[in-house]
Each structure stands twice: as structure tokens, then as C-alpha cells.
Write a protein that holds these residues in place. Sequence first.
Motif, PDB file in Angstrom:
ATOM      1  N   GLU A 129       0.829  -1.207   0.000  1.00 41.41           N
ATOM      2  CA  GLU A 129       0.000   0.000   0.000  1.00 41.41           C
ATOM      3  C   GLU A 129       0.862   1.255   0.000  1.00 41.41           C
ATOM      4  OE1 GLU A 129      -3.384  -0.173  -0.215  1.00 41.41           O
ATOM      5  OE2 GLU A 129      -3.083  -2.348  -0.320  1.00 41.41           O
TER       6      GLU A 129
ATOM      7  N   SER B  54       2.984   1.943  -3.307  1.00 40.82           N
ATOM      8  CA  SER B  54       2.138   2.410  -4.415  1.00 40.82           C
ATOM      9  C   SER B  54       1.752   3.873  -4.239  1.00 40.82           C
ATOM     10  CB  SER B  54       0.888   1.539  -4.515  1.00 40.82           C
ATOM     11  OG  SER B  54       0.022   2.025  -5.517  1.00 40.82           O
TER      12      SER B  54
ATOM     13  N   PRO C 258       0.575   2.269  -9.803  1.00 42.28           N
ATOM     14  CA  PRO C 258       0.022   0.964  -9.409  1.00 42.28           C
ATOM     15  C   PRO C 258       1.152  -0.009  -9.099  1.00 42.28           C
ATOM     16  CG  PRO C 258      -0.954   1.757 -11.463  1.00 42.28           C
ATOM     17  CD  PRO C 258       0.213   2.648 -11.171  1.00 42.28           C
TER      18      PRO C 258
ATOM     19  N   TYR D 229      -5.440   0.800  -7.032  1.00 45.80           N
ATOM     20  CA  TYR D 229      -4.307   1.689  -7.308  1.00 45.80           C
ATOM     21  C   TYR D 229      -4.452   2.434  -8.645  1.00 45.80           C
ATOM     22  CZ  TYR D 229      -2.812  -1.724  -3.864  1.00 45.80           C
ATOM     23  OH  TYR D 229      -2.771  -2.557  -2.775  1.00 45.80           O
TER      24      TYR D 229
END
Length: 541
Positions: free
Chosen positions: A269, A272, A278, A528
Motif C-alpha cells: 500500500e 504504491s 500501481p 491503485y
Amino acid sequence: MITAAAQEREHYLNQNYGLKSWLLTKDHKRIGLLYLFTVTLFFFLGGAFATMIRIELLTPTGNFVSSETYNKLFTMHGVAMIFFFLIPSIPATLGNFFLPMMIGARDLAFPRINLLSWYLLVVGGLFSLFAMLAGGVDTGWTFYTPYSTTYSNSWVIATALGIFIAGFSSILTGLNFIVTVHRMRAPGMTWMRMPLFVWSTYATALIQVLGTPVLAVTIILLFCERVFHIGIFDPALGGDPVLFQHLFWFYSHPAVYIMVLPAMGVISEIVSVFSRKPVFGYHFVAFASMAIAVLGFLVWGHHLFVATQSVYAGLVFSFLSYFVAIPSAIKVFNWTATLYKGSISFATPMLYAFGFIGLFTIGGLTGLFVAALGFDVHVTDTYFVVAHFHYIMVGGTIMAYLGGLHYWWPKMTGRMYPEGWARLSALVIFLGFNLTFFPQFILGYLGMPRRYHVYPDEFQVLHVLSTAGASVLAVGYLMPMIYFIWSLRYGAMAPANPWGATGLEWKTPSPPSLHNFDEMPIVTHEAYDYSTVIGEEIQVG
């Protein structure tokens, strides 16, 4: 205290007041905070034991505590840190708080069971805490037999009972996560649109449900032999002590992934968001989490290379240990590829992510060393193993845990923390950690056994470096606790999405309302997809 940080609108923190409203809450967010408070207590308790261990090792003659006390210190350090901090840290705190929000659910599938799981952890912790205060336990956190079943005069049963009860907390949490992910995803939230933190937490839940009962059975067998003298592990009673090692490590090696897999999800997480890209190879990273969960059950035998295991079994477990490293390597490669040509922001969560990647890589590569039969014979039960383990658990899990806390703190409390102090703490922790544990690789290679408090003079310099690093590390760990508490009252108000992230949890106000979403969210984009947050307010630094 947290309610002082709340905005005037109604949200989960000010919905109800009073101790009773917290102790009887069924809100997954409040339960996540209860877990946060509980595991923090055990973290600093385990840290206090570690501090005393390092003070004892400053001198070769060991004149701070007695041999008996030292044995109890490293045992209680391991018990507090592994069973009551590392295993529940990310799944029970960040997972509890954010997994429902990340898939668009209003709560976990079984709110009452969720609250029960916290109470089980507390009760288990109290049993183990009682054992510590009553005189401690000296078997090592692995409780190897027949010493733990026959010869130890310390509080083995009380400690083991605490771990047994806490194990049910882990099982119920895992069951709750599995059902929630299967049954409560928002419309449009397909499996291939789930955030990678959800994938890693789901894989962790499978290990919790399938592996933890084995530990429970092992503890029951230990109890039966110690209390009723049934010959299970003691050779004098017709038992086999290696059987205990097989049972214990069949759970405890997958338990490493209970600690590390959620950490990997947190890093996915953070990398990104703060590279504005992404995650490279999303599908590979997601399936790598599942592969680690499966393969983790097949490598327990590498803990028994010197425990009368056959050469052929050793070869198989050595090969499998190398094989299980592949999914972890995929993740590290894909995080690095995500960073490549990204618009990188050096915010505090990203600094912790960088620290995780570096330290976890060192821990993983040294894991290949101990997976090699010949080298493992040389370093078994030395400080090389201690360093390897801590690079994975402390350098990996705790770095990711702190990174996740900094990343989601604005959402949890509605307040921002002081970015300058937070960046300094990340740097101090990284430097202190390496100064603490890297010398231990050298100590182990040179032949210094672990768990010894008296050692030859030639090892003192490395031990002094390690103790100095532990002092720096302790300061680094205290800093976030201080400024997090400070931020609850004096921190700037946090916007709904301070980082410009894409997850559903950032579509709610900060802090979230009681039921997360006023309307059921409908997911129409991939995970993302940063085109969905263009123009939102971003606050970094």
C-alpha cells in the motif's frame, strides 16, 4: 484522549463515551484501537526485558543478573514479543480497523466474536503476565521438552496456558477475516480489485485458522506430560523429544508468515501511494501471498537439521526452504519495479517502507544461508540465527507496523503527526536496528552461542556495539509513542485523503463514521488507479 482530537461531527470516537462503551463495543475500529493499546503494552514490556538482556551482555562475566534470571529474561522477552505483540500486531490492529473499510463493508462478519477475540488475548496475556510477576519461566520461548515438561521449576504451565488462550484469539480473528472477505465485499469489489493489504491479511487468516490449532494441541500434550507424567516427549517415559519440535515448528514457522505477510501488505500500500504508481505485477504479488501461506506449512523441518533428522529429510526441507523464498523475492522485485521511475515522496511511511525492504532483504538472504545444510550445522544456536530472526521480525514486521501506523494514523484519529519528528524517528530506528543486530551475524559466525550470558573476552566489542545500538533503537521506538500522543490534541486536522490514496478507506471522513460508509460504495476501477484521485487535497510533509 483520542476524542479530544475529533471534529465536531459524529464519528466512531464520539458516538458513545465512557469505559463501558469501549469494553462492550462491537465496532471493528474501536476493537482495533483496543488491540493497539494492548499490543503496545506488551511491546514495551518485551522491550524492557530486551534492555536488561543487553545490559547483562555488556561484560563477558555477566554481573548484572544471575544465570537463572538471565534465562527467564530471554524467555519472557520472546513470549511477550512473539505471542502477544508480533503475531497480533498488524492483523489485529490495522487489519481489524481497515480490512472492512478497504472492501466496502460496514463491519466484520462477526462483531461479537471480534470483541471476544480481544478479550481472549487480554486473558491470555494476564496469565503470562502473572507467570512473569510470580517468578518467570526459564525454558526459552520454544518450550523444548523434556526440560519444559519435567525439569524446569518455573511457571511453565501458567505461561503455556496464556499462549493457549491467546491462540484462540488468533483463530477467531482469522475466521472473521476469511468470512468477511468472502461474503461482505462491496459491489464491484472483485478478487482482482482487492487491495494487496487485504490479500495478505486473507492469506494470514488461512494460516491462523489452519496452523494455530496445532500449537494448541502441542500445549495440551505438554500439559499432560508435565502434570500427569504421560510419556509423550520424555525419553525416560517412552516419549520422543523431537516429536515436540516437529509439532511446535509445524505451527511456529508458518507463524513467521502470520507476522510478515500482513507487513508485506502494508508495504504494498505504502510503496504504491508514495510512488504514485500501481503496484507492478499486481496479480503476481497477490498470488505470492497465497503461495507463501501454502508453502509455509512445508518447511518446518529446517529447524531440525541437527535434531537427528535423516539426511534425505534434511535435503527435502532445504530445497523447500529455498523454494519458499521465491514468492518473497517476487514481492521485493515488484516493489522495486514499482518505485522505478515513480514520483517518489519521502514521507514518513515511505521511509519505513524503504527500511523494511532493505532489512527484510538482508533477513531473507541470510535465511538462505541457514537453509543450507552445511552452513546451518555451523551456525545453529548461535547469534547468527538471532540476527537473522530479528532482521525478519523486527526489521521487517515492526518497520512495516510503524509504517502502517503513520500511513493510517490520520484516518484513525483525524489528526496529523509532526512530520519532521516522524522522519527523524524512522532514521533513528533504522540506524539503531542495524547497529544492534548486524554485529550479531559476526558473533554467530565466529561461534558465539545464543542464550549464553557469559562469553570469551574477544566477543565483548561486538556485544558493546550491539548494546549501544539497542539504546539508540529504544529511543527511536519511544519517539513515535510520544508524538502520536501529542498529535491527538495538538496535531493538525487531517483531511479525508491526506496522501492522495485510492483505497475505499480514504473515501470516508477522518475519523470515519460509526458504520464507515453512509451509502454502500460501488467499485468501478482497479486497485491503485490514481486517475480517480486527481484533484483531491494531498498533505505530505
